[in-house]
Motif scaffolding. Structure first.
Motif, PDB file in Angstrom:
ATOM      1  N   ASP A 297      92.389  49.960  20.885  1.00 53.79           N
ATOM      2  CA  ASP A 297      91.027  50.440  21.100  1.00 53.79           C
ATOM      3  C   ASP A 297      90.156  49.416  21.812  1.00 53.79           C
ATOM      4  OD1 ASP A 297      91.721  52.799  19.840  1.00 53.79           O
ATOM      5  OD2 ASP A 297      91.102  52.099  17.861  1.00 53.79           O
ATOM      6  N   TYR A 301      88.030  50.489  25.025  1.00 51.41           N
ATOM      7  CA  TYR A 301      86.571  50.377  25.081  1.00 51.41           C
ATOM      8  C   TYR A 301      86.141  49.516  26.267  1.00 51.41           C
ATOM      9  CZ  TYR A 301      81.737  49.628  23.626  1.00 51.41           C
ATOM     10  OH  TYR A 301      80.373  49.578  23.579  1.00 51.41           O
ATOM     11  N   LEU A 320      85.527  57.030  25.890  1.00 50.35           N
ATOM     12  CA  LEU A 320      84.598  56.907  24.757  1.00 50.35           C
ATOM     13  C   LEU A 320      84.780  58.040  23.759  1.00 50.35           C
ATOM     14  CD1 LEU A 320      81.489  55.746  26.782  1.00 50.35           C
ATOM     15  CD2 LEU A 320      82.728  54.381  25.087  1.00 50.35           C
ATOM     16  N   ILE A 323      87.480  56.819  21.528  1.00 48.41           N
ATOM     17  CA  ILE A 323      86.985  55.738  20.663  1.00 48.41           C
ATOM     18  C   ILE A 323      86.157  56.308  19.520  1.00 48.41           C
ATOM     19  CG2 ILE A 323      85.360  53.794  20.569  1.00 48.41           C
ATOM     20  CD1 ILE A 323      87.958  52.958  21.742  1.00 48.41           C
ATOM     21  N   ALA A 333      79.268  52.483  21.216  1.00 47.64           N
ATOM     22  CA  ALA A 333      79.956  53.471  22.049  1.00 47.64           C
ATOM     23  C   ALA A 333      79.064  54.678  22.312  1.00 47.64           C
ATOM     24  CB  ALA A 333      81.258  53.906  21.375  1.00 47.64           C
ATOM     25  N   HIS A 390      84.923  43.147  21.085  1.00 47.75           N
ATOM     26  CA  HIS A 390      85.724  43.649  22.204  1.00 47.75           C
ATOM     27  C   HIS A 390      85.717  42.717  23.403  1.00 47.75           C
ATOM     28  CE1 HIS A 390      82.253  44.749  24.754  1.00 47.75           C
ATOM     29  NE2 HIS A 390      81.637  44.929  23.595  1.00 47.75           N
TER      30      HIS A 390
END
Length: 669
Positions: A297, A301, A320, A323, A333, A390
């Protein structure tokens, strides 16, 4: 932690070959050991399989096959083979070590230690067994005993640098950095060219944020051993901390050169490329990560962020959506999707996402938590799941770091490290072309009644049972057309089922499936002989090829999907029924059962597929593809241990992609 693979040199001198075995058995065993030495593990197993078939009472081929399997990270299969070897010869010390290593990797640490203790009864001063016992303890997070076992080894072998290295990591895991540093220094004192010791000290200094000295040491480790990918991974992190982004990217480039499937290198290079504005190439890196790890993920992202940035709002929204389905409370997000929808002129959707993000942010996070989330940190462990990190560089988790230091670099023999595309082994079909020759010889497919039928019907070309077939080239294309014309003239004179069937095979060779199916139906209609089971088998296989082509066409042309879907289902039902017709007329033909299993598996009917694979294996014990496909289906329905056992069996028979799947499945767990 993957324990260091057994020393092949030691193996070559340990086991004496049964002097009473036949000369050819000795020769095959010796060739297998040579292949093992040169790390051709899959090929080696083929030789050991031959010896086991000829001399099933011998312990050695089981033992050597266990080593090949453990090198391919098939730990269940290796454990089973070690047990077989020890049941035949309980004094094989190295078999206890091999089985112990397999059990460590299966997470059964106490059983592993019992194996090492048993081996030490026969060889109390065996260095490798002593080290393995300590490594089992460290894997079990029993750091105090690990330190004790390493210390006992050092007492026996005070200049054994690997023991100091292991104890240094045990101290480090136990948060005793002082003694850890002492042991790493001892490694270097014993051997100033010991790259692992130098690299270990560099990692420790990195953890203590002494980046300048860590950089000097890791440079030295790379100079001594320039082929260790993890050294470049670590230097990339150190260089990043020293604000040398270009240098860090060079290191990740080099890792990818050494290990083309290194996910951390692709991910980190993507992060760095994004930081310097190289958005398109950063997207490429994250796409490589997703190719290897579809559930990553973090990469997904990051790709969404970059797609939105370069104007691919549809792509960003698609990422998205995935996600947010998995992380419905990850409010950043929603903010990003709101921005993408705004750019796509979906004002209503953008407003809804923005409001949702605000509500979640206010509800989920306190001020303290927000501060914690935004606290500066340049790295994250690869096993973490917090998407707020991230944009941080990934580092191997402690467990992954220990594994890297316990294994040699990647080699051509370790096929489990190649990320193959996971798919069922293809249907077995009739073809004028023999199977392609490969270095690894899987059991060939043969059915006597087909050869007999060809002889009786005076077919002008032999027919083979194969998986994926060769396509006709320009030269033999003309040959097939000539055969079709000849058979057409003969049919005009006398309609015979064998003539229609032969022509169907030639139509199949030039991919004219409609004509081939029509001829198969005519062969069944005339049925002047008792071979209708073969005709139904061929008919179903041809219809399946046409169905797969149409199915793929429909997926690429969605505007016609609704019109053709009902026809597809009818065709699919016919395929299943025609394979059933073949099995009813000849229940001893394993390939109808196998292909029917594949057909059912393609519609996610895994339990009925397994039942068909069971029958195929019952009829042909060496049916590697059936073991492989049954293993995949079992895993799909949650029968994981049994599925892995089937994959192991398939790998043992030559389908080496099974070892990569076993590895990936285990890592996912």
């Amino acid at each position: 932690m993957k324990i260091k693979v057994l020393s092949i040199l030691l193996l070559l001198t340990f086991v004496s070959v049964n002097t009473q075995a036949q000369i050819n058995t000795n020769r095959v065993l010796a060739i297998g050991r040579n292949a093992l030495y040169f790390e051709d593990y899959v090929l080696a197993m083929q030789y050991f399989n031959q010896v086991i078939r000829i001399k099933p009472h011998m312990a050695e081929p089981y033992f050597y096959r266990a080593i090949a399997k453990i090198s391919l990270e098939d730990y269940l299969g290796s454990e089973e083979d070690c047990s077989e070897a020890l049941s035949r010869n309980p004094f094989l010390t190295e078999a206890y070590r091999c089985r112990g290593i397999a059990r460590i990797n299966l997470g059964r640490y106490n059983e592993a230690i019992s194996d090492f203790d048993k081996g030490l009864e026969f060889a109390p001063d065996n260095k490798a067994l002593l080290i393995c016992k300590a490594q089992a303890a460290i894997q079990n997070k029993d750091y105090k005993n690990a330190i004790l076992y390493y210390s006992q080894t050092i007492e026996k072998y005070p200049r054994y640098k690997e023991a100091y290295l292991g104890r240094g990591y045990a101290y480090f895991a136990n948060e005793d950095t002082l003694h850890s540093l002492e042991d790493f220094n001892k490694c270097i004192d014993l051997d100033k060219f010991y790259a692992d010791g130098i690299g270990a000290k560099a990692s420790l200094l990195y953890e203590k944020e002494n980046y300048q000295e860590a950089n000097i040491l890791i440079d030295e480790a790379i100079r001594i051993d320039p082929y260790k990918a993890n050294f470049y991974i670590n230097r990339g992190l150190i260089r990043y901390q020293l604000h040398n982004i270009r240098g860090a990217m060079e290191d990740y480039n080099h890792v990818i050169h050494l290990e083309p499937n290194n996910v951390i290198a692709y991910y980190n290079r993507g992060i760095l490329r994004a930081q310097i504005g190289d958005d398109n190439r950063a997207i490429e890196d994250f796409e490589r990560v997703i190719e290897f790890e579809p559930d990553n993920d973090f990469a997904l992202y990051n790709r969404a962020i970059l797609k939105n940035k370069i104007g691919d709002t549809d792509g960003a929204i698609s990422d998205l959506n995935i996600i947010l389905k998995k992380h419905p409370h990850f409010f950043p997000a929603y903010y990003l999707r709101a921005e993408a929808k705004q750019k796509s002129f979906d004002k209503k959707g953008a407003e809804k996402d923005y409001n949702t993000a605000m509500l979640i942010e206010q509800k989920v996070l306190t001020k303290e938590e927000i501060a914690k989330k935004t606290k500066e940190s340049s790295t994250r462990e690869s096993t973490e799941s917090d998407l707020h990190k991230h944009n941080k560089l990934a580092v191997a988790s402690r467990e992954e770091q220990k594994r890297r230091l316990s294994y040699k670099g990647e080699s051509r023999g370790r096929v489990q490290n190649i990320n193959f595309h996971i798919e069922l082994e293809s249907d077995i079909q009739l073809s004028f072309y023999p199977p392609q020759k490969t270095e690894i010889n899987k059991p060939t497919h043969y059915y006597h009644d087909i050869d007999l039928w060809c002889q009786q019907q005076i077919i002008d070309q032999p027919i083979f049972l194969v998986g994926k077939t060769n396509k006709a080239n320009k030269i033999n294309f003309d040959s097939h057309f000539q055969s079709i014309e000849k058979l057409t003239r003969e049919i005009e004179q006398q309609e015979k089922s064998s003539l229609y069937f032969s022509r169907a095979l030639h139509f199949d060779a030039i991919s004219d499936y409609d004509s081939a199916i029509e001829d198969c139906l005519k062969a069944i209609h005339h049925e002047e002989n008792k071979q209708t089971w073969l005709y139904y088998y061929c008919l179903a296989t041809l219809r399946k090829k046409r169905w797969e082509y149409n199915h793929e066409f429909n997926e690429k042309n969605t505007e016609v999907e609704d019109l053709l879907m009902s026809n597809e289902q009818l065709e699919f039902d016919l395929i299943v029924k025609e394979y059933e017709q073949s099995t009813q007329r000849n229940p001893n033909f394993p390939y109808s059962w196998f292909n029917r299993g594949n057909t059912l598996a393609s519609s996610n009917d895994y339990r009925n597929a397994i039942a068909n694979y069971n029958k195929a294996i019952e009829l042909n014990k060496d049916f590697a593809e059936a073991y492989f496909n049954r293993g995949l289906c079992k895993i799909r329905i949650g029968e994981n241990d049994s599925g892995v056992a089937d994959l192991s069996k398939a790998g043992e028979m030559g389908i080496y992609v099974a070892y990569n799947i076993i590895k990936r499945f285990r890592e996912k767990d």
